[in-house]
Design an enzyme around this catalytic site. Structure first.
Site, mmCIF file in Angstrom:
data_model
loop_
_atom_site.group_PDB
_atom_site.id
_atom_site.type_symbol
_atom_site.label_atom_id
_atom_site.label_comp_id
_atom_site.label_asym_id
_atom_site.label_seq_id
_atom_site.Cartn_x
_atom_site.Cartn_y
_atom_site.Cartn_z
ATOM 1 N N LYS A 183 0.831 -1.196 0.000
ATOM 2 C CA LYS A 183 0.000 0.000 0.000
ATOM 3 C C LYS A 183 0.872 1.255 0.000
ATOM 4 O O LYS A 183 0.651 2.172 -0.793
ATOM 5 C CB LYS A 183 -0.919 -0.016 1.219
ATOM 6 C CG LYS A 183 -2.033 1.027 1.152
ATOM 7 C CD LYS A 183 -2.707 1.196 2.496
ATOM 8 C CE LYS A 183 -3.551 0.014 2.887
ATOM 9 N NZ LYS A 183 -4.941 0.126 2.459
ATOM 10 N N ARG A 193 -3.188 2.945 8.605
ATOM 11 C CA ARG A 193 -3.537 1.703 7.903
ATOM 12 C C ARG A 193 -2.334 0.787 7.782
ATOM 13 O O ARG A 193 -1.225 1.243 7.515
ATOM 14 C CB ARG A 193 -4.011 2.003 6.472
ATOM 15 C CG ARG A 193 -5.293 2.775 6.380
ATOM 16 C CD ARG A 193 -5.496 3.197 4.925
ATOM 17 N NE ARG A 193 -6.540 4.190 4.806
ATOM 18 C CZ ARG A 193 -7.816 3.889 4.561
ATOM 19 N NH1 ARG A 193 -8.193 2.644 4.390
ATOM 20 N NH2 ARG A 193 -8.700 4.851 4.476
ATOM 21 N N GLY A 201 -8.026 -7.915 4.667
ATOM 22 C CA GLY A 201 -8.838 -8.012 5.871
ATOM 23 C C GLY A 201 -8.141 -8.640 7.058
ATOM 24 O O GLY A 201 -8.744 -8.831 8.109
ATOM 25 N N MET A 204 -5.294 -7.563 8.661
ATOM 26 C CA MET A 204 -4.688 -6.667 9.641
ATOM 27 C C MET A 204 -5.555 -5.430 9.823
ATOM 28 O O MET A 204 -6.647 -5.345 9.302
ATOM 29 C CB MET A 204 -3.274 -6.354 9.219
ATOM 30 C CG MET A 204 -2.378 -7.569 9.415
ATOM 31 S SD MET A 204 -0.703 -7.248 8.968
ATOM 32 C CE MET A 204 -0.885 -6.696 7.320
ATOM 33 N N ARG A 209 -3.452 -1.091 -6.447
ATOM 34 C CA ARG A 209 -2.493 -2.199 -6.523
ATOM 35 C C ARG A 209 -2.859 -3.037 -7.740
ATOM 36 O O ARG A 209 -3.981 -2.941 -8.258
ATOM 37 C CB ARG A 209 -2.537 -3.054 -5.266
ATOM 38 C CG ARG A 209 -3.850 -3.718 -5.096
ATOM 39 C CD ARG A 209 -3.973 -4.507 -3.822
ATOM 40 N NE ARG A 209 -5.383 -4.822 -3.672
ATOM 41 C CZ ARG A 209 -5.976 -5.090 -2.543
ATOM 42 N NH1 ARG A 209 -5.294 -5.081 -1.423
ATOM 43 N NH2 ARG A 209 -7.246 -5.383 -2.510
ATOM 44 N N HIS A 256 -3.070 -36.509 3.870
ATOM 45 C CA HIS A 256 -2.935 -37.651 2.973
ATOM 46 C C HIS A 256 -3.936 -37.552 1.824
ATOM 47 O O HIS A 256 -3.577 -37.676 0.654
ATOM 48 C CB HIS A 256 -3.159 -38.940 3.766
ATOM 49 C CG HIS A 256 -3.118 -40.175 2.921
ATOM 50 N ND1 HIS A 256 -4.250 -40.728 2.377
ATOM 51 C CD2 HIS A 256 -2.088 -40.934 2.504
ATOM 52 C CE1 HIS A 256 -3.912 -41.800 1.676
ATOM 53 N NE2 HIS A 256 -2.604 -41.945 1.734
ATOM 54 N N ARG A 304 5.684 -47.040 -16.956
ATOM 55 C CA ARG A 304 5.865 -48.049 -15.898
ATOM 56 C C ARG A 304 5.270 -49.352 -16.418
ATOM 57 O O ARG A 304 4.233 -49.344 -17.089
ATOM 58 C CB ARG A 304 5.129 -47.621 -14.627
ATOM 59 C CG ARG A 304 5.727 -46.399 -13.928
ATOM 60 C CD ARG A 304 4.977 -46.148 -12.614
ATOM 61 N NE ARG A 304 5.579 -45.130 -11.789
ATOM 62 C CZ ARG A 304 5.224 -43.843 -11.772
ATOM 63 N NH1 ARG A 304 4.266 -43.411 -12.557
ATOM 64 N NH2 ARG A 304 5.829 -42.993 -10.960
ATOM 65 N N ARG A 341 10.362 -48.411 -18.592
ATOM 66 C CA ARG A 341 11.117 -48.836 -17.418
ATOM 67 C C ARG A 341 10.842 -50.305 -17.132
ATOM 68 O O ARG A 341 9.685 -50.725 -17.051
ATOM 69 C CB ARG A 341 10.708 -48.008 -16.202
ATOM 70 C CG ARG A 341 11.432 -48.477 -14.962
ATOM 71 C CD ARG A 341 11.063 -47.670 -13.764
ATOM 72 N NE ARG A 341 9.734 -47.987 -13.291
ATOM 73 C CZ ARG A 341 9.157 -47.356 -12.284
ATOM 74 N NH1 ARG A 341 9.768 -46.356 -11.677
ATOM 75 N NH2 ARG A 341 7.967 -47.704 -11.878
ATOM 76 N N GLU A 381 17.774 -42.476 -8.842
ATOM 77 C CA GLU A 381 16.802 -42.305 -7.762
ATOM 78 C C GLU A 381 17.366 -42.725 -6.414
ATOM 79 O O GLU A 381 16.633 -42.869 -5.438
ATOM 80 C CB GLU A 381 15.476 -43.008 -8.076
ATOM 81 C CG GLU A 381 15.604 -44.383 -8.676
ATOM 82 C CD GLU A 381 14.260 -44.969 -9.152
ATOM 83 O OE1 GLU A 381 13.199 -44.411 -8.874
ATOM 84 O OE2 GLU A 381 14.313 -46.027 -9.806
ATOM 85 N N SER A 416 17.244 -40.574 -16.159
ATOM 86 C CA SER A 416 15.973 -39.940 -15.827
ATOM 87 C C SER A 416 15.891 -39.897 -14.308
ATOM 88 O O SER A 416 16.004 -40.934 -13.646
ATOM 89 C CB SER A 416 14.816 -40.749 -16.410
ATOM 90 O OG SER A 416 13.601 -40.160 -16.011
ATOM 91 N N GLY A 475 14.418 -40.056 -10.951
ATOM 92 C CA GLY A 475 13.206 -40.535 -10.285
ATOM 93 C C GLY A 475 13.130 -39.818 -8.944
ATOM 94 O O GLY A 475 13.571 -40.318 -7.917
ATOM 95 N N THR A 476 12.581 -38.629 -8.993
ATOM 96 C CA THR A 476 12.662 -37.775 -7.798
ATOM 97 C C THR A 476 11.715 -38.213 -6.689
ATOM 98 O O THR A 476 11.843 -37.734 -5.569
ATOM 99 C CB THR A 476 12.396 -36.309 -8.180
ATOM 100 O OG1 THR A 476 11.220 -36.266 -8.993
ATOM 101 C CG2 THR A 476 13.575 -35.723 -8.929
ATOM 102 N N ASP A 519 11.513 -41.482 -5.588
ATOM 103 C CA ASP A 519 12.408 -42.316 -4.773
ATOM 104 C C ASP A 519 13.590 -41.497 -4.260
ATOM 105 O O ASP A 519 14.019 -41.682 -3.130
ATOM 106 C CB ASP A 519 12.907 -43.521 -5.583
ATOM 107 C CG ASP A 519 11.990 -44.718 -5.386
ATOM 108 O OD1 ASP A 519 11.745 -45.080 -4.222
ATOM 109 O OD2 ASP A 519 11.502 -45.268 -6.388
ATOM 110 N N CYS A 537 11.330 -37.835 -14.179
ATOM 111 C CA CYS A 537 10.020 -38.466 -14.334
ATOM 112 C C CYS A 537 9.298 -38.656 -13.011
ATOM 113 O O CYS A 537 8.240 -39.263 -12.959
ATOM 114 C CB CYS A 537 10.137 -39.789 -15.083
ATOM 115 S SG CYS A 537 11.120 -41.006 -14.192
ATOM 116 N N TYR A 558 14.493 -32.514 -20.444
ATOM 117 C CA TYR A 558 13.024 -32.578 -20.478
ATOM 118 C C TYR A 558 12.480 -32.922 -19.103
ATOM 119 O O TYR A 558 13.209 -33.394 -18.225
ATOM 120 C CB TYR A 558 12.543 -33.615 -21.508
ATOM 121 C CG TYR A 558 12.849 -35.049 -21.125
ATOM 122 C CD1 TYR A 558 11.949 -35.780 -20.346
ATOM 123 C CD2 TYR A 558 14.027 -35.659 -21.524
ATOM 124 C CE1 TYR A 558 12.234 -37.087 -19.973
ATOM 125 C CE2 TYR A 558 14.317 -36.958 -21.161
ATOM 126 C CZ TYR A 558 13.411 -37.671 -20.383
ATOM 127 O OH TYR A 558 13.694 -38.945 -20.007
#
Ligand code: PEP
Ligand code: MG
Length: 898
Positions: free
Chosen positions: A22, A97, A106, A108, A341, A457, A579, A634, A766, A785, A787-788, A790, A853, A873
């Site tokens: 602001k 303000r 809203g 503060m 703004r 979950h 897979r 794979r 991985e 590749s 395997g983020t 694992d 992947c 990629y």
């Protein structure tokens, strides 16, 4: 000494860190020569110093020098205005303000009319020639100050106002005359004294100082903390405070206050959007005390102010080069700008506005690309409830995973599966979910829980599956044993009753609300013409630019010909992960059992031979759907016992059969195998490449199926590009071993079929060890590749199947991380491994092709990281392919701009 206070003329829109949003924008508008009431901003730095000095339960102290600086700026302001703060005859009044770097609507506090007291209220009345206005302003100060600064329950003031209105038969606050408002002031003062044991402070400067402290303190109110957590706003930024000379929208019908947008924030359409309220101060608009009129009416009420406002709005939009939202006040026919703004907007508006501004030449297409996000595109791709349809709202929870789902309420997974199998659409309703609910979640059209937040979950799994989910609808009393839930108003929903859930808004409705398809998806599918709809046309333009701008390729994680074809329509440039485990389910499970139970090489061979043609068929279809594009397949990854019946279930079956005296020999053997193969930590056990080493025939069967499928495609005139990928490699020796088998099979297939088959062999990275030894692994691997999934599991030591439900909510609450590392890549830890592996791999093999992947391949923030690290990629689920294309384009545009 640190400077804490800045005159509006000293700042600019780029100083949001220091002056808050602001303050920075007020400064910008002042410097543009727009009519902003003079004032000054106390910096966020002052707030941080103040809050930092506060002890547990103790208020902070103002940093040294702040008081003097405020005095200095206040004197300058008084001089400019020709009036002194709270002076009895002709008082200067100010508003106080809050304004943080990121807007927290809203959350503060604000105090208006600071400077009024029992004497200056008379002076104000005289100067304004309006008693009513003066007392109206004073009662507003008392209520706001009482609530905000003194912490008195606002209901007490509202109750007194309502009581008075009722007593005198007034319909609105405008019907209360000066006398009545004077009486209300007395009542309010009484409330303050009674609640605080002290009278309302009459000293104007004390009012100002207390209001400033209250605004600082409001940074840490519970709702502000909660809001920041939800919006991922850092908790240590603090807020600035803007002290601004008051202008009055409540001094007669030639005055008023309003909000305006330079374009419709809902649709993006250009026009006059906003609301105006005559004879009112700002908070009346928000509080909905009286009905506002559409902004266009202002033209009839006060043409001069209206025309000036329109001109200013156009200037602001051209200056900010974006949709602006504005707050303004008209005081006796004079227009004042109180705030502007860059405005929030819906996803549809974001796309349309970006393209409109580019067409107007205000921004470049690269900038247009940066103005939209993958998350917004994802929202546009989900089906929506028909906005015209009737509906009965039952509850509102968290919008955990977008989409619109309708189905019969079921309260346990087994019922969900059973009903879904007979063709029913179901919504799985639980208090919360855990991994045991997974099969129910898979078949459900939507998931509804009464507990848990956006990373519970239910939320995490649902997002992963692209399943609609509303979680934490805590108004619902869910009783899964009885199979019903209840709303606070007593509505009961029993198993089998139809409900509708909106994962984009978090709303839960009774009955069947009609759903309409996303036009954007229909266009991606090729069923909609971009020319027919402005939104679709805007998306098309931006996608085209993103594709031209991006460096990263985008592939899909797809295991069926259907998914492959769809992801290709969505723009995938190949499959990054096919897979193969699902290809061993259903009827084929029996063949896997035969393989596991085989006592001799011949038996094993026979089981594998039976699987071969089935697998070949699978691969042929997928290679056909992706003809001409790379398909990374794979080899089987999960522990084989996942294909066997569960231990408990099977031992019961055998025990019952034994008791009846007729146990099946096969079941007894199976049970022994299940027992033998049991692992305490299957994710760390016999899986991935380890299977290939221990049961070589399995991997070579799969390799043969892939290569024979490729040969068949070539003979049919196709152009298959298979890439064989080995999972869970930790050391180059493992890879060399199985690669030698694959190469041998390839030679054999080429001889048998009489064709040359183009193929590559590579590996997943991985495991942390694989990342650290990537230079050695690259000797053998033709591609990597990441395997983020694992890699995250193995780096953090988090069981990916358990931890999100078990304790992630606590971790998030305690701020250990702001987002699940399974959702957004942990750059410092897992990301560092990716970076190291990419560098080391390429050191060995400069043309090593690198992709990712894991789930992170479709996550916007992670995609920006993969761009930065220079991967080739990303690969993600088909539905996220457009999102990944967009984000890859944005990442490239951002890199270019830097
Ligand atoms: C991974 O581990 O990131 C991966 C893609 O494999 P999966 O999720 O099948 O273990
Ligand atoms: Mg994996």
């Amino acid at each position: 000494m640190t400077k804490y206070v800045y005159d509006f003329s000293e700042g600019s829109k780029d100083q949001k860190d220091l002056l808050g949003g602001k303050g920075a924008n007020l400064a910008e508008m002042s410097n543009m020569g727009l009519p902003v009431p003079p004032g000054f901003t106390i910096s966020t730095e002052a707030c941080r110093a103040y809050l930092g000095s506060a002890g547990e339960g103790q208020p902070g102290t103002m940093p040294e020098g702040l008081e003097e600086e405020v005095t200095e700026h206040l004197e300058a302001l008084e001089q400019a205005m020709g009036r002194k703060l709270g002076e009895p005859d002709d008082p200067l009044l100010v508003s106080v303000r809050s304004g943080a770097k990121f807007s927290m609507p809203g959350m503060m506090e604000t105090v208006l009319n600071v400077g009024l007291n029992d004497r200056s209220v008379e002076g104000l009345a005289k100067q304004a020639g309006d008693e009513r206005f003066a007392w109206d302003s004073y009662r507003r100060l008392l209520a706001m100050f009482g609530k905000t600064v003194l912490g008195i329950d606002g209901e007490l003031f509202e109750g007194a106002l309502d009581g008075l209105k009722e007593e005198v038969g007034a319909e609105s606050d405008l019907d209360l005359d000066a006398e009545r408002l004077r009486a209300l002031v007395e009542t309010y003062k009484g409330i303050i004294e009674e609640q605080c044991g002290e009278p309302f402070p009459q000293d104007p400067r004390a009012q100002l100082d207390q209001a400033v402290a209250a605004v600082f303190d409001s940074w840490n109110t519970e709702r502000a903390v909660l809001y920041r957590r939800q919006e991922r706003i850092p908790g240590d930024l603090g807020t600035a405070v803007n002290v601004c000379s008051m202008v009055f929208g409540n001094c007669g019908m030639d005055s008023g206050t309003g909000v305006a947008f330079t374009r419709d924030p809902a649709s993006g359409a250009q026009g006059v959007y906003g609301d105006y309220l005559q004879n009112a101060q700002g908070e009346d608009v928000v509080a909905g005390i009286r009905n506002t009129v559409p902004l266009a009416e202002l033209e009839k009420l006060d043409k001069k102010s209206y025309d000036e406002l329109m001109e200013i709005m156009q200037r602001l939009e051209e200056h900010y080069r974006d949709l602006c939202d504005i707050e303004f006040t008209v005081e006796r026919g004079k227009l004042w700008m109180l705030q502007t703004r860059v405005g929030k907007r819906t996803p549809a508006a974001a796309f349309r506005i970006a393209v409109q501004l580019a067409d107007q030449g205000l921004i470049t297409m690269d900038e247009a690309l940066e103005r939209v996000t993958g998350a917004q595109l994802a929202q546009l791709m989900f089906p929506q409830f028909d906005p015209k349809a009737e509906r009965k709202l039952l509850a509102k929870g968290m919008n955990a995973s977008p989409g619109a789902a309708v189905g019969k309420a079921v309260f346990d997974s087994a019922t969900a599966v059973e009903w879904a199998e007979r063709g029913e659409q179901v919504i799985l309703v639980r208090r919360e979910t855990n991994p045991d609910d997974l099969h129910g979640m898979v078949v459900a059209a939507g998931i509804l829980t009464s507990r848990g937040g956006k990373t519970s979950h239910a939320a995490v799994v649902a997002r992963g599956m692209g399943r609609t989910c509303v979680c934490g609808a805590d108004d619902l009393d869910v009783d899964v044993r009885v199979g019903e839930f209840r709303t606070p108003d007593g509505t009961e929903v029993h198993e089998g009753d139809v409900i509708s859930i909106d994962g984009t808004t978090g709303e839960v409705f009774l009955g069947d609300v009609p759903v309409i398809d996303s036009k954007v998806v229909r266009w991606f599918e090729g069923d909609e013409d971009a020319a027919d709809d402005e939104l679709v046309a805007a998306v098309a333009r931006i996608m085209e630019h993103a594709d031209a701008a991006r460096r990263l390729g985008v592939r899909a994680n797809a295991d069926t010909p259907g998914d492959a074809a769809r992801s290709r329509r969505f723009g995938a440039q190949g499959i990054g992960l096919c897979r193969t485990e699902h290809m061993f389910l259903g009827d084929r499970r029996e063949l896997v059992e035969r393989l596991i139970l085989a006592d001799s090489d011949e038996e094993q061979e026979a089981a594998l031979s039976a699987l071969l043609p089935l697998q070949r068929q699978d691969f042929e279809e997928i290679l056909e759907a992706m003809d001409g594009l790379p398909v990374t397949i794979r080899l089987i990854d999960p522990p084989l016992h996942e294909f066997l019946p569960g231990f408990t279930e099977l031992s019961m079956k055998v025990a019952v059969a034994e008791a009846a005296g007729k146990p099946s020999k096969r079941d007894v053997r199976l049970l022994a195998a299940v027992r033998r193969m049991h692992e305490e930590n299957p994710m760390l056990g016999l899986r991935g490449v380890r299977l290939g080493v221990v049961i070589p025939g399995l991997f070579t069967m799969q390799a043969r199926a892939i290569l024979e499928a490729a040969a068949a495609r070539i003979k049919a005139g196709g152009d298959p590009c298979p890439e064989i990928m080995i999972p869970l490699v930790a050391t180059v020796q493992e890879l060399e071993l199985v690669k030698a088998d694959v190469v041998e099979v390839a030679g054999a297939v080429e001889d048998e079929q009489g064709v040359k088959i183009p193929f590559k062999v590579g590996t997943m990275i991985e495991l942390p060890r694989a990342a650290m030894t990537a230079d050695e692994i690259a000797e053998s691997a033709e591609f990597f590749s990441f395997g983020t999934n694992d890699l995250t599991q193995m780096t953090w030591g988090f069981s990916r199947d358990d931890v999100e439900a078990a304790f992630f909510s606590t971790y998030l609450e305690k701020g250990i991380f702001g987002v699940s590392p399974f959702e957004t890549l942990d750059r410092q830890g897992v990301g560092a491994l990716v970076r190291v592996a990419a560098e080391r791999g390429r050191r060995t093999r400069p043309d090593l092709h690198l992709g990712v992947c894991g789930e992170h391949g479709g996550d916007p923030d992670s995609i920006h990281f993969f761009e930065e690290v220079g991967l080739d990629y990303v690969s993600c689920s088909p539905f996220r392919v457009p999102v990944a294309r967009l984000e890859a384009g944005r990442a490239a545009a951002a890199a270019k701009a830097d």
